[in-house]
Design an enzyme around this catalytic site. Structure first.
Site, PDB file in Angstrom:
ATOM      1  N   CYS A  14      37.871  43.166  45.948  1.00  0.00           N
ATOM      2  CA  CYS A  14      38.955  42.947  44.993  1.00  0.00           C
ATOM      3  C   CYS A  14      38.898  41.508  44.478  1.00  0.00           C
ATOM      4  O   CYS A  14      38.474  40.600  45.197  1.00  0.00           O
ATOM      5  CB  CYS A  14      40.311  43.193  45.659  1.00  0.00           C
ATOM      6  SG  CYS A  14      40.617  44.943  45.972  1.00  0.00           S
ATOM      7  N   CYS A  67      39.504  46.214  41.482  1.00  0.00           N
ATOM      8  CA  CYS A  67      40.852  46.039  42.029  1.00  0.00           C
ATOM      9  C   CYS A  67      41.260  44.568  42.052  1.00  0.00           C
ATOM     10  O   CYS A  67      40.405  43.686  41.987  1.00  0.00           O
ATOM     11  CB  CYS A  67      40.947  46.653  43.433  1.00  0.00           C
ATOM     12  SG  CYS A  67      39.637  46.142  44.565  1.00  0.00           S
TER      13      CYS A  67
END
Ligand code: C8R
Length: 266
Positions: free
Chosen positions: A85, A167
């Protein structure tokens, strides 16, 4: 049967675009081993032979103008890869700069910093329904022949997966030296923006970069960038934008022989 008939091979169809890159398969395999053994050994075992086969099976012996994303699914499954992420970097009309940046900022990933993007970057490939071989003579041109060609469909499919997997806070390098800094017809504008998952992508941060010495044509406040902002708002993804992001500006300066616009750094 006369020998001549056995030797007859159908001529391959002629397209407007360049043909398959010479030594396509060898380059693909070599890049797969380079990536998995040397560039990112932490990725763990990947079966490059199987990956190479899945790649060619996706398009050989088929009409290169009727490719579907489905054709590439087996290949996508064999090359699954997790990007952490906050570490995804998209780009549009700024390929060189974005890749220069991930080269020094090694924890950031463009699609070409993942296995499948690394393997296919800069290559061209297509097959022919009447032959089991690659067509090295010509391949469909996206504009003049067809848009559903073997490599455009591939980039659509892998770009879609890359965006779906992203993400946290994601980034994009945009080119502020062209009029359409955010281009709705580009892969970024057409595929990636619409495949970000609002439930896991909290923000898209755009870096609008101007070529050194060019007259500014587009910036964060331009209408095309505002269009991107609007699309993201509708998709409930926060947006932020910065002109000439410092660390990337620095790289442009390093590569520029004319330092007038880089005085700040020298
Ligand atoms: N992406 C798309 N296209 C890619 C690519 C890639 O990673 N890598 C290569 N070599 N290509 P552009 P864009 C080829 O117009 O359309 C992903 C393809 O042939 O400057 O906005 C990537 O994740 C393709 O037609 O950029 C990135 O974020 C052109 O280069 C966007 O999509 C695309 O060049 C960039 O796509």
């Amino acid at each position: 049967v006369p020998v001549g008939i056995l030797m007859w091979r159908h001529p391959l169809k002629e397209w407007k675009g360049k043909g398959t890159t010479a030594h396509f398969y060898e380059i693909l395999l070599g890049r797969c081993y380079t990536y998995t053994q040397i560039v990112r050994p932490e990725l763990g075992h990947k079966d490059c032979q199987k990956i190479g086969k899945a790649f060619t099976t996706a398009f050989l012996s088929k009409d290169p103008c009727s490719c579907t994303e489905q054709d590439y699914q087996p290949l996508l499954e064999l090359t699954a890869q997790t990007v952490p992420c906050n570490k995804t970097l998209f780009w549009s009309k700024s390929s060189e700069l974005a890749h220069d940046y991930t080269r020094v900022q090694g924890d950031l990933f463009t699609l070409e910093d993942t296995l499948l993007g690394y393997m296919a970057d800069g290559l061209k490939w297509c097959g022919d329904p009447r032959s089991s071989e690659m067509n090295y003579q010509s391949c469909p041109d996206r504009r003049e022949d067809c848009s559903n060609n073997s490599f455009s469909v591939f980039w659509n499919a892998v770009s879609k997966r890359f965006a779906e997997d992203a993400c946290g806070v994601v980034h994009v390098v945009l080119n502020g030296s062209i009029s359409n800094t955010f281009d709705e017809r580009s892969t970024f504008g057409r595929v990636e923006v619409f495949n970000l998952r609002p439930e896991k992508v909290h923000q898209l941060q755009a870096w609008v970069m101007h070529d050194i010495g060019s007259v500014h044509s587009d910036s964060c406040s331009s209408s095309s960038v505002n269009n991107l902002k609007r699309i993201l708002k509708e998709r409930s993804i926060a947006f932020s934008c910065q002109n000439n992001y410092g660390p990337i500006r620095l790289l442009q300066c390093v590569k520029s022989p004319e330092p007038s616009s880089c005085r700040f750094y020298v």
